[in-house]
Design a protein around this motif. Structure first.
Motif, PDB file in Angstrom:
ATOM      1  N   ILE A   9     -79.467 -79.484 -11.096  1.00  0.00           N
ATOM      2  CA  ILE A   9     -78.487 -78.527 -11.606  1.00  0.00           C
ATOM      3  C   ILE A   9     -78.725 -77.226 -10.862  1.00  0.00           C
ATOM      4  CG2 ILE A   9     -77.699 -77.202 -13.596  1.00  0.00           C
ATOM      5  CD1 ILE A   9     -78.549 -79.549 -15.366  1.00  0.00           C
ATOM      6  N   GLY A  10     -77.671 -76.689 -10.266  1.00  0.00           N
ATOM      7  CA  GLY A  10     -77.824 -75.455  -9.510  1.00  0.00           C
ATOM      8  C   GLY A  10     -76.485 -74.898  -9.085  1.00  0.00           C
ATOM      9  N   PHE A  11     -76.540 -74.005  -8.112  1.00  0.00           N
ATOM     10  CA  PHE A  11     -75.351 -73.320  -7.619  1.00  0.00           C
ATOM     11  C   PHE A  11     -75.133 -73.662  -6.152  1.00  0.00           C
ATOM     12  CE2 PHE A  11     -76.714 -70.860 -11.243  1.00  0.00           C
ATOM     13  CZ  PHE A  11     -75.515 -70.588 -11.891  1.00  0.00           C
ATOM     14  N   ILE A  12     -73.876 -73.876  -5.780  1.00  0.00           N
ATOM     15  CA  ILE A  12     -73.539 -74.180  -4.390  1.00  0.00           C
ATOM     16  C   ILE A  12     -73.704 -72.908  -3.569  1.00  0.00           C
ATOM     17  CG2 ILE A  12     -71.694 -74.891  -2.830  1.00  0.00           C
ATOM     18  CD1 ILE A  12     -70.691 -76.713  -5.059  1.00  0.00           C
ATOM     19  N   GLY A  13     -74.445 -73.016  -2.449  1.00  0.00           N
ATOM     20  CA  GLY A  13     -74.800 -71.854  -1.646  1.00  0.00           C
ATOM     21  C   GLY A  13     -73.758 -71.428  -0.640  1.00  0.00           C
ATOM     22  N   SER A  14     -72.897 -72.328  -0.206  1.00  0.00           N
ATOM     23  CA  SER A  14     -71.831 -71.993   0.738  1.00  0.00           C
ATOM     24  C   SER A  14     -70.699 -72.987   0.531  1.00  0.00           C
ATOM     25  CB  SER A  14     -72.340 -72.035   2.180  1.00  0.00           C
ATOM     26  OG  SER A  14     -72.795 -73.321   2.505  1.00  0.00           O
ATOM     27  N   ASP A  15     -69.525 -72.644   1.031  1.00  0.00           N
ATOM     28  CA  ASP A  15     -68.399 -73.555   0.875  1.00  0.00           C
ATOM     29  C   ASP A  15     -68.734 -74.897   1.521  1.00  0.00           C
ATOM     30  OD1 ASP A  15     -66.807 -71.787  -0.540  1.00  0.00           O
ATOM     31  OD2 ASP A  15     -65.844 -70.979   1.254  1.00  0.00           O
ATOM     32  N   PRO A  16     -68.372 -76.009   0.882  1.00  0.00           N
ATOM     33  CA  PRO A  16     -68.689 -77.332   1.415  1.00  0.00           C
ATOM     34  C   PRO A  16     -68.052 -77.570   2.792  1.00  0.00           C
ATOM     35  CG  PRO A  16     -68.028 -77.487  -0.871  1.00  0.00           C
ATOM     36  CD  PRO A  16     -67.725 -76.091  -0.429  1.00  0.00           C
ATOM     37  N   ASP A  17     -68.719 -78.385   3.601  1.00  0.00           N
ATOM     38  CA  ASP A  17     -68.233 -78.769   4.922  1.00  0.00           C
ATOM     39  C   ASP A  17     -67.681 -80.188   4.822  1.00  0.00           C
ATOM     40  OD1 ASP A  17     -67.794 -79.039   7.675  1.00  0.00           O
ATOM     41  OD2 ASP A  17     -69.869 -79.674   8.040  1.00  0.00           O
ATOM     42  N   ALA A  18     -66.346 -80.321   4.799  1.00  0.00           N
ATOM     43  CA  ALA A  18     -65.711 -81.634   4.679  1.00  0.00           C
ATOM     44  C   ALA A  18     -65.204 -82.073   6.043  1.00  0.00           C
ATOM     45  CB  ALA A  18     -64.550 -81.557   3.684  1.00  0.00           C
ATOM     46  N   ARG A  19     -65.407 -83.358   6.352  1.00  0.00           N
ATOM     47  CA  ARG A  19     -64.910 -83.888   7.618  1.00  0.00           C
ATOM     48  C   ARG A  19     -64.615 -85.375   7.468  1.00  0.00           C
ATOM     49  NH1 ARG A  19     -70.122 -82.989   7.504  1.00  0.00           N
ATOM     50  NH2 ARG A  19     -71.609 -84.451   8.360  1.00  0.00           N
ATOM     51  N   GLU A  22     -64.848 -90.876  12.673  1.00  0.00           N
ATOM     52  CA  GLU A  22     -63.954 -91.671  13.513  1.00  0.00           C
ATOM     53  C   GLU A  22     -63.522 -92.973  12.847  1.00  0.00           C
ATOM     54  OE1 GLU A  22     -65.750 -92.283  17.308  1.00  0.00           O
ATOM     55  OE2 GLU A  22     -65.786 -90.138  17.774  1.00  0.00           O
ATOM     56  N   ASN A  23     -64.397 -93.533  12.018  1.00  0.00           N
ATOM     57  CA  ASN A  23     -64.061 -94.791  11.336  1.00  0.00           C
ATOM     58  C   ASN A  23     -63.203 -94.570  10.090  1.00  0.00           C
ATOM     59  OD1 ASN A  23     -65.860 -93.796   9.455  1.00  0.00           O
ATOM     60  ND2 ASN A  23     -67.368 -95.424   9.706  1.00  0.00           N
ATOM     61  N   GLY A  24     -62.826 -93.321   9.821  1.00  0.00           N
ATOM     62  CA  GLY A  24     -61.961 -93.008   8.691  1.00  0.00           C
ATOM     63  C   GLY A  24     -62.697 -92.594   7.427  1.00  0.00           C
ATOM     64  N   ALA A  25     -64.010 -92.733   7.403  1.00  0.00           N
ATOM     65  CA  ALA A  25     -64.792 -92.375   6.217  1.00  0.00           C
ATOM     66  C   ALA A  25     -64.801 -90.858   6.026  1.00  0.00           C
ATOM     67  CB  ALA A  25     -66.218 -92.885   6.349  1.00  0.00           C
ATOM     68  N   GLN A  26     -64.703 -90.443   4.765  1.00  0.00           N
ATOM     69  CA  GLN A  26     -64.764 -89.019   4.451  1.00  0.00           C
ATOM     70  C   GLN A  26     -66.175 -88.671   4.010  1.00  0.00           C
ATOM     71  OE1 GLN A  26     -61.411 -88.367   1.678  1.00  0.00           O
ATOM     72  NE2 GLN A  26     -60.761 -86.996   3.306  1.00  0.00           N
ATOM     73  N   VAL A  27     -66.682 -87.535   4.519  1.00  0.00           N
ATOM     74  CA  VAL A  27     -68.013 -87.071   4.149  1.00  0.00           C
ATOM     75  C   VAL A  27     -67.952 -85.561   3.955  1.00  0.00           C
ATOM     76  CG1 VAL A  27     -68.783 -86.869   6.547  1.00  0.00           C
ATOM     77  CG2 VAL A  27     -70.465 -87.113   4.733  1.00  0.00           C
ATOM     78  N   THR A  28     -68.624 -85.100   2.911  1.00  0.00           N
ATOM     79  CA  THR A  28     -68.724 -83.667   2.636  1.00  0.00           C
ATOM     80  C   THR A  28     -70.199 -83.346   2.459  1.00  0.00           C
ATOM     81  OG1 THR A  28     -66.571 -83.615   1.542  1.00  0.00           O
ATOM     82  CG2 THR A  28     -68.083 -81.808   1.037  1.00  0.00           C
ATOM     83  N   SER A  29     -70.639 -82.264   3.082  1.00  0.00           N
ATOM     84  CA  SER A  29     -72.023 -81.829   2.894  1.00  0.00           C
ATOM     85  C   SER A  29     -72.009 -80.419   2.312  1.00  0.00           C
ATOM     86  CB  SER A  29     -72.797 -81.877   4.209  1.00  0.00           C
ATOM     87  OG  SER A  29     -72.183 -81.080   5.178  1.00  0.00           O
ATOM     88  N   LEU A  30     -72.995 -80.156   1.495  1.00  0.00           N
ATOM     89  CA  LEU A  30     -73.088 -78.838   0.875  1.00  0.00           C
ATOM     90  C   LEU A  30     -74.544 -78.520   0.596  1.00  0.00           C
ATOM     91  CD1 LEU A  30     -73.358 -79.403  -2.545  1.00  0.00           C
ATOM     92  CD2 LEU A  30     -71.090 -80.223  -2.038  1.00  0.00           C
TER      93      LEU A  30
END
Length: 132
Positions: A9-19, A22-30
């Motif tokens: 449980i915490g606070f998000i430090g920066s806006d998520p990086d969504a991309r 090439e294979n069509g999979a969606q990934v978001t890192s935060l």
């Protein structure tokens, strides 16, 4: 029996990086900040903030991309470790350095903000099976 389960449980430090890969999979890192506080020997309080890299896949990645910096969230998932090589310039030479990364692969995200200002979605709790 084996168990690899993280619940942060915490606070998000920066806006998520969504991309989208090439294979069509969606990934978001935060990044997620968690804080620990304790009373020291002098009787005053000390604290430490730890930063966690969170990786989110699939439909859950779509939800994660709607969150914004400062959102208060609970993240459930598995702790994963990976290693990769990075080229680093050292003077006139370039050397390969092994980099180890620990990250949480999220399987559920629950938004804890009461005002809903940190997400565009009305959903407060989203989960899905994590990819293998």
């Amino acid at each position: 029996m084996f168990k690899n389960h993280c619940d942060l449980i915490g606070f998000i430090g920066s806006d998520p990086d969504a991309r989208q890969l090439e294979n069509g999979a969606q990934v978001t890192s935060l990044s997620l900040a968690t804080k620990t506080s304790w009373k020291n020997d002098a009787g005053t309080y000390d604290s430490r903030t730890d930063w966690h890299r969170i990786v989110v896949w699939g439909k859950l990645a779509q939800f994660a991309s709607t969150l914004s910096k400062g959102a208060h969230v609970e993240i459930e998932g598995q702790l994963r470790h990976r290693t990769y090589q990075k080229q680093v310039k050292s003077g006139k030479k370039t050397v390969a350095v092994d980099v180890s990364v620990a990250e949480i692969h999220a399987s559920a995200i629950r938004k804890l903000d009461r005002n809903g200002s940190s997400a565009n979605s009305g959903d407060n709790d989203v989960s899905e099976a994590a990819p293998e």
